[in-house]
Scaffold this motif. Sequence first.
Motif, PDB file in Angstrom:
ATOM      1  N   ARG A   1     -10.253  -3.414   4.799  1.00  0.00           N
ATOM      2  CA  ARG A   1      -9.667  -3.359   3.458  1.00  0.00           C
ATOM      3  C   ARG A   1     -10.815  -3.386   2.446  1.00  0.00           C
ATOM      4  NH1 ARG A   1      -4.708  -7.146   1.166  1.00  0.00           N
ATOM      5  NH2 ARG A   1      -4.819  -6.427  -1.025  1.00  0.00           N
ATOM      6  N   GLN A   2     -10.854  -2.383   1.586  1.00  0.00           N
ATOM      7  CA  GLN A   2     -11.991  -2.236   0.682  1.00  0.00           C
ATOM      8  C   GLN A   2     -11.550  -2.205  -0.776  1.00  0.00           C
ATOM      9  OE1 GLN A   2     -15.319  -2.146   1.641  1.00  0.00           O
ATOM     10  NE2 GLN A   2     -15.573  -2.452  -0.570  1.00  0.00           N
ATOM     11  N   THR A   3     -12.095  -3.115  -1.585  1.00  0.00           N
ATOM     12  CA  THR A   3     -11.878  -3.085  -3.024  1.00  0.00           C
ATOM     13  C   THR A   3     -12.848  -2.081  -3.652  1.00  0.00           C
ATOM     14  OG1 THR A   3     -11.163  -5.400  -3.057  1.00  0.00           O
ATOM     15  CG2 THR A   3     -11.904  -4.454  -5.146  1.00  0.00           C
TER      16      THR A   3
ATOM     17  N   ASP B   1      -9.142  -2.828  -8.979  1.00  0.00           N
ATOM     18  CA  ASP B   1      -8.416  -3.283  -7.806  1.00  0.00           C
ATOM     19  C   ASP B   1      -7.646  -2.066  -7.303  1.00  0.00           C
ATOM     20  OD1 ASP B   1      -6.920  -3.488 -10.195  1.00  0.00           O
ATOM     21  OD2 ASP B   1      -5.515  -4.911  -9.340  1.00  0.00           O
TER      22      ASP B   1
ATOM     23  N   TYR C   1       0.840  -1.193   0.000  1.00  0.00           N
ATOM     24  CA  TYR C   1       0.000   0.000   0.000  1.00  0.00           C
ATOM     25  C   TYR C   1       0.876   1.243   0.000  1.00  0.00           C
ATOM     26  CZ  TYR C   1       0.643  -1.316   4.969  1.00  0.00           C
ATOM     27  OH  TYR C   1       1.152  -1.732   6.179  1.00  0.00           O
TER      28      TYR C   1
ATOM     29  N   ASP D   1      -6.893  -1.666  -3.543  1.00  0.00           N
ATOM     30  CA  ASP D   1      -7.750  -1.539  -2.358  1.00  0.00           C
ATOM     31  C   ASP D   1      -7.417  -0.306  -1.520  1.00  0.00           C
ATOM     32  OD1 ASP D   1      -8.817  -3.915  -3.190  1.00  0.00           O
ATOM     33  OD2 ASP D   1      -8.092  -5.100  -1.478  1.00  0.00           O
ATOM     34  N   THR D   2      -8.416   0.117  -0.758  1.00  0.00           N
ATOM     35  CA  THR D   2      -8.225   1.110   0.296  1.00  0.00           C
ATOM     36  C   THR D   2      -7.971   0.357   1.604  1.00  0.00           C
ATOM     37  OG1 THR D   2      -9.747   2.660  -0.762  1.00  0.00           O
ATOM     38  CG2 THR D   2      -9.271   3.012   1.577  1.00  0.00           C
TER      39      THR D   2
END
Length: 200
Positions: free
Chosen positions: A157-159, A135, A110, A137-138
């Motif tokens: 974790r967010q896609t 893709d 990240y 992710d956050t």
Amino acid sequence: MKLIENVLIDNEKDRIKGILLRDNFDWFYNSSTARIIPGNKSAIEDDNTVDSIQFTHKLFTDDTFESEHVEYVIKIMKALEEKEGIVCTKMLRAKCNLIPQNINYGVDQYHPPHVDCKDVTDITYTLVYYVNDSDGDTFVFNEKFGDEFTDLTIAHRQTPTEGSALLFKSTNYHASSSPINTKSRVVINIVFESDETTRR
């Protein structure tokens, strides 16, 4: 922290995507996603941190409208109020971010974890609106600005899913990541204050 799906109706969602992804949209090059300054803990790094170039378009900064496209921020915040009862009492910052594809990026890497402004308080929120499916992710971490800690731990974790938005306290460190499989990751990042006494 909450994922809000279908923030806007389809024609508004499609209009925002069409404008931000068109060839002549005004994007501005940035050599990093978050500058790490020695002694300043608003952006940090660990063993999983690999930064990237980024393209940005300012919408609202320092109490000033920076772009004609600020109308999209107003639409998103109005939808947030209608769907979640969260009222923006003060807008702090809004901008569009585009991160290009990097096929060599690690799936668990990240960008520098950071907070979005130096004067975050308990009523400061960040809303990440996802313009396109991608893709990249956050990552939102448990650790907060001002905490004493050794290692970062992932709270969420967010896609990115087109038309959805991730809402969280701005005091939490968070980070974007580079898309590996899609050509770009495009979001609208909004930082604002919301006093719970104004909640509907």
